[in-house]
Design a protein around this motif. Structure first.
Motif, PDB file in Angstrom:
ATOM      1  N   PRO A 101       0.808  -1.224   0.000  1.00 27.19           N
ATOM      2  CA  PRO A 101       0.000   0.000   0.000  1.00 27.19           C
ATOM      3  C   PRO A 101       0.840   1.273   0.000  1.00 27.19           C
ATOM      4  O   PRO A 101       0.386   2.328  -0.463  1.00 27.19           O
ATOM      5  CB  PRO A 101      -0.817  -0.120   1.298  1.00 27.19           C
ATOM      6  N   ALA A 102       2.076   1.180   0.503  1.00 21.54           N
ATOM      7  CA  ALA A 102       2.937   2.370   0.569  1.00 21.54           C
ATOM      8  C   ALA A 102       3.768   2.564  -0.694  1.00 21.54           C
ATOM      9  O   ALA A 102       4.551   3.514  -0.776  1.00 21.54           O
ATOM     10  CB  ALA A 102       3.862   2.267   1.776  1.00 21.54           C
ATOM     11  N   ALA A 103       3.603   1.684  -1.696  1.00 15.35           N
ATOM     12  CA  ALA A 103       4.465   1.735  -2.881  1.00 15.35           C
ATOM     13  C   ALA A 103       4.367   3.068  -3.619  1.00 15.35           C
ATOM     14  O   ALA A 103       5.372   3.614  -4.081  1.00 15.35           O
ATOM     15  CB  ALA A 103       4.116   0.587  -3.826  1.00 15.35           C
ATOM     16  N   ARG A 104       3.158   3.617  -3.715  1.00  9.15           N
ATOM     17  CA  ARG A 104       2.994   4.882  -4.447  1.00  9.15           C
ATOM     18  C   ARG A 104       3.676   6.045  -3.721  1.00  9.15           C
ATOM     19  O   ARG A 104       4.351   6.867  -4.352  1.00  9.15           O
ATOM     20  CB  ARG A 104       1.506   5.183  -4.666  1.00  9.15           C
ATOM     21  N   SER A 105       3.539   6.094  -2.400  1.00  9.18           N
ATOM     22  CA  SER A 105       4.195   7.172  -1.658  1.00  9.18           C
ATOM     23  C   SER A 105       5.712   7.001  -1.680  1.00  9.18           C
ATOM     24  O   SER A 105       6.464   7.984  -1.712  1.00  9.18           O
ATOM     25  CB  SER A 105       3.683   7.219  -0.218  1.00  9.18           C
ATOM     26  N   GLN A 110      11.051   8.771  -3.944  1.00 15.54           N
ATOM     27  CA  GLN A 110      12.197   8.519  -4.817  1.00 15.54           C
ATOM     28  C   GLN A 110      12.327   9.599  -5.882  1.00 15.54           C
ATOM     29  O   GLN A 110      13.428  10.110  -6.149  1.00 15.54           O
ATOM     30  CB  GLN A 110      12.054   7.152  -5.481  1.00 15.54           C
ATOM     31  N   ILE A 111      11.210   9.961  -6.488  1.00 15.33           N
ATOM     32  CA  ILE A 111      11.229  10.996  -7.528  1.00 15.33           C
ATOM     33  C   ILE A 111      11.631  12.337  -6.932  1.00 15.33           C
ATOM     34  O   ILE A 111      12.395  13.108  -7.532  1.00 15.33           O
ATOM     35  CB  ILE A 111       9.857  11.073  -8.216  1.00 15.33           C
ATOM     36  N   LEU A 171      10.909  -1.164 -13.790  1.00 11.67           N
ATOM     37  CA  LEU A 171       9.735  -2.029 -13.771  1.00 11.67           C
ATOM     38  C   LEU A 171       8.777  -1.660 -12.638  1.00 11.67           C
ATOM     39  O   LEU A 171       7.558  -1.655 -12.825  1.00 11.67           O
ATOM     40  CB  LEU A 171      10.161  -3.490 -13.624  1.00 11.67           C
ATOM     41  N   THR A 172       9.331  -1.353 -11.467  1.00  6.73           N
ATOM     42  CA  THR A 172       8.483  -0.994 -10.329  1.00  6.73           C
ATOM     43  C   THR A 172       7.702   0.277 -10.616  1.00  6.73           C
ATOM     44  O   THR A 172       6.503   0.370 -10.295  1.00  6.73           O
ATOM     45  CB  THR A 172       9.332  -0.818  -9.062  1.00  6.73           C
ATOM     46  N   GLN A 173       8.336   1.255 -11.224  1.00  6.34           N
ATOM     47  CA  GLN A 173       7.612   2.474 -11.606  1.00  6.34           C
ATOM     48  C   GLN A 173       6.469   2.128 -12.554  1.00  6.34           C
ATOM     49  O   GLN A 173       5.357   2.654 -12.430  1.00  6.34           O
ATOM     50  CB  GLN A 173       8.572   3.466 -12.263  1.00  6.34           C
ATOM     51  N   GLY A 174       6.741   1.231 -13.496  1.00  7.23           N
ATOM     52  CA  GLY A 174       5.705   0.826 -14.440  1.00  7.23           C
ATOM     53  C   GLY A 174       4.540   0.137 -13.761  1.00  7.23           C
ATOM     54  O   GLY A 174       3.371   0.388 -14.073  1.00  7.23           O
TER      55      GLY A 174
END
Length: 210
Positions: A101-105, A110-111, A171-174
């Motif tokens: 669930p925290a992947a987007r944040s 990172q960005i 890949l993770t960003q994708g």
């Protein structure tokens, strides 16, 4: 019980890192030390005393952010696996993180950190060194594993880690942004195994027939 000086120092350090995560995530390179210090209930003098500079604080934040994941990777990749099996386990661990669930944040952070590195060369150097320090643990994780009738050298492991980092970040960003349909655990593992082929591990200029 009264805190020792070292306990108070560590508490202040933790408070500044937590505050920096909040402010940096929101403001990026525009993050102000005075706001970070205020959120931590401290002064900017504490930042300089504990981290030396804003760059030192952000570099410490990166280390603090990365360290738990590298520790988990070491647990997820048993020492008795050969190289391809180890890379497979690493890839599957990395892919599972994309569903967190925290992947987007985390992607947003990172960005933001990359944006900070672009705007401040000195800070960029500090961030790069912080990442390299953590990646040395991955190099150690792959060095010495059985592969193609031999054992992976430290230099080969370094080249592999560099390639895997680029692969998994992309890949993770994708996955997180919905741009990589079908990139499941098996896809991550298959692609990582391809990178870990003997050709990929060869040093530049080496004779592939050796």
């Amino acid at each position: 019980m009264r805190k020792t000086r070292e306990q108070a120092k560590e508490d202040n350090r933790r408070a500044l890192l937590d505050a920096a995560l909040q402010v940096v995530s929101r403001d990026g390179y525009r993050a102000r030390l005075d706001e970070i210090a205020e959120r931590a209930g401290l002064t900017t003098g504490a930042v300089y005393s504990l981290f030396g500079s804003k760059g030192g604080l952000v570099a410490a934040l990166v280390t603090d952010y990365l360290q738990p994941s590298y520790a988990e990777i070491e647990q997820a990749v048993p020492a008795d696996l050969d190289l391809l099996a180890a890379v497979d386990a690493f890839a599957r661990y990395y892919r599972r993180g994309s569903d967190d669930p925290a992947a987007r944040s985390e992607l947003s952070l990172q960005i933001t950190l990359l944006d900070m590195a672009v705007h401040d060369r000195e800070l960029g150097s500090r961030l790069a060194e912080s990442v390299r320090t953590q990646e040395r643990r991955l190099v150690a994780l792959f060095t010495g594993r059985a592969h193609a009738g031999g054992a992976v050298t430290e230099r080969q492991a370094q080249r592999l880690v560099t390639a895997l980092r680029a692969l998994f970040v992309g890949l993770t960003q994708g996955v997180v942004l919905g741009l990589a349909p079908g990139a499941d655990e098996q896809f991550f593992a298959d692609t990582a195994r391809a990178l870990a082929s003997r050709t990929t591990l060869l040093d530049p200029g080496a004779d592939p027939t050796d």
